[in-house]
Design an enzyme around this catalytic site. Structure first.
Site, short mmCIF file in Angstrom:
data_model
loop_
_atom_site.label_atom_id
_atom_site.label_comp_id
_atom_site.label_asym_id
_atom_site.label_seq_id
_atom_site.Cartn_x
_atom_site.Cartn_y
_atom_site.Cartn_z
N ASP A 1 83.44 52.97 3.80
CA ASP A 1 82.56 53.35 4.91
C ASP A 1 81.20 52.69 4.75
OD1 ASP A 1 84.51 54.98 6.02
OD2 ASP A 1 83.90 56.72 4.81
N HIS B 1 86.15 47.40 5.72
CA HIS B 1 85.69 48.58 6.45
C HIS B 1 86.81 49.58 6.71
CE1 HIS B 1 82.58 50.81 8.16
NE2 HIS B 1 82.20 50.04 9.17
#
Length: 427
Positions: free
Chosen positions: A402, A398
């Site tokens: 995204d 992450h």
């Protein structure tokens, strides 16, 4: 006779230290040149170290699980001719308890005999006899009438000492049991027995490497996992048709199609096929797709690498997956075959679950998990129809991927697997 030291060899690629994971010999063993002495592990590959001489092992230089630097002493061997050990090395080896030899005409002095501890009997005799119960497993001797009395009273004759000839159990022995209380020799009630104790297992070799890799990935990578269900009915029909006409080609499983779909999805999402060097702050996007195939072996999980998967057709993918898996399970995969993946696929096969949360293979930024397939009733707008459904679980780093990009990538995989003709269409 000479004494030679076998050292940890330079296994290449800048490896400075290895872990000793297996001994193939012990002190006193006779070995021939090229016999395997031990196995050591680098960051991923296991390397077997052969003997350089015909001779006898006189000393082992390390214990399983120890880390050794390249050039360290692995073991010493006594052999014909001149050895490679220095004088001090020879003196140390000769002084070592494992290297000393007694003259052939001198027998070792017997060790003093310690008094044997007295163990309690397995079960005390309950009849009026000095005899102990028979040996464990021996069938009790008794007449049919005595056996009937014992059954009716719930007495286990295997725990009754017999006073008759050859240990035969008599009515008098049963009377003595009744006088002592039948609970003393009643048959054990059915049920689970309690267990005690614990076993310590040292984490070495491949299991240690897996542990270190998982700890690194989990500690440094903030994971986001996206789970989606896929209707693979059409894909399964295509797979069955292609397997029916495969000839001598390897059987197609689900993995070649998933690999092909992964390559096509990466064409539109190159950010997924990357490494993140978080120490240097660099994301390196790779043009070739080198897919790691997580493979379970007897010694643990390894990830052999299918290189340039983007250039392979389904049957070629199947053949390469089969070859790599076999090499990994036999411990014959090379270092090159175990390094360099740009993205990984993991599958539990027939043991698969409804959903999983796969851990990324650091320094990659994504991993695709395949879960089990099942026929489920699905609503087609008018009625419920049986469809072959399979969930996929994709985890992403992450820090660099995204949530929106992760979801788009998973949806692209879904579209390709539900419409398999798209996998083979040219853009």
């Amino acid at each position: 006779m000479g004494i030679s030291i076998i050292k940890v060899p330079d296994v290449g690629e800048g490896v400075a230290e290895v872990e000793l994971v297996e001994w193939h010999v012990k002190v006193g063993d006779l070995v021939k040149e090229d016999d395997v002495l031990a196995a050591v592990m680098t960051d991923k590959a296991t390397v077997e170290i052969p003997s350089l001489f015909d001779g006898r092992v006189v000393e082992l230089g390390a214990d399983i699980g120890e880390t050794l630097v390249v050039g360290a002493t692995l073991l010493t061997i006594e052999h014909a001719g001149e050895g490679n050990a220095t004088a001090s090395d020879n003196e140390a080896a000769a002084a070592s308890p494992v290297a000393q030899k007694e003259p052939e005409d001198k027998l070792p002095e017997p060790a003093p005999k310690a008094p044997e501890p007295k163990l309690p009997p397995a079960a005390p005799p309950v009849a009026g006899s000095a005899r102990a119960p028979r040996a464990e497993g021996a069938a009790p001797l008794a007449s049919p009438a005595v056996r009937a009395r014992a059954r009716a009273a719930g007495i286990d004759l295997r725990r009754v000492a017999g006073s008759g000839p050859a240990g035969r159990i008599t009515d008098g022995d049963l009377d003595a049991v009744f006088a002592a209380g039948p609970a003393a020799v009643a048959a054990p009630k059915p049920g689970r027995s309690r267990r005690e104790g614990a076993e310590d297992i040292r984490v070495v070799g491949l299991r240690r490497k897996i542990s270190e890799s998982m700890s690194l990935a989990n500690a440094r990578i903030p994971h986001i996992t996206v789970i989606e269900e896929i209707d693979v009915t059409a894909l399964e029909d295509l797979r069955a048709t292609m397997n029916a006409g495969k000839g001598d080609k390897p059987k197609l499983t689900m993995l070649p199609f998933v690999s092909a779909a992964l390559c096509r999805a990466i064409d539109q999402h190159p950010e997924i096929n990357a490494h993140f060097d978080d120490d240097a702050g660099i994301i390196r996007r790779h043009s070739p797709v080198h897919i790691g195939i997580a493979t379970m072996t007897d010694k643990g999980l390894v990830v052999p690498v299918m290189r340039h998967a983007e250039s392979l057709a389904p049957f070629e993918l199947a053949a390469e997956i089969l070859r790599l898996a076999e090499a990994a399970r036999r411990g014959k995969a090379t270092r090159d075959e175990l390094t360099g993946s740009t993205i990984t696929i993991t599958s539990l096969g027939p043991l698969g679950a409804i959903a999983t949360t796969p851990i990324i293979n650091h320094p990659e930024v994504a991993i695709l998990g395949i879960n089990k397939m099942a026929v489920r009733p699905m609503w087609d707008g008018a009625q419920f129809v049986p469809r072959k459904m399979m969930n996929i679980s994709a985890s992403f780093d992450h820090r660099v991927i995204d949530g929106w990009d992760a979801a788009e990538f998973v949806q692209r995989i879904k579209t390709l697997l539900e419409n398999p003709a798209l996998i083979f269409m040219e853009d």
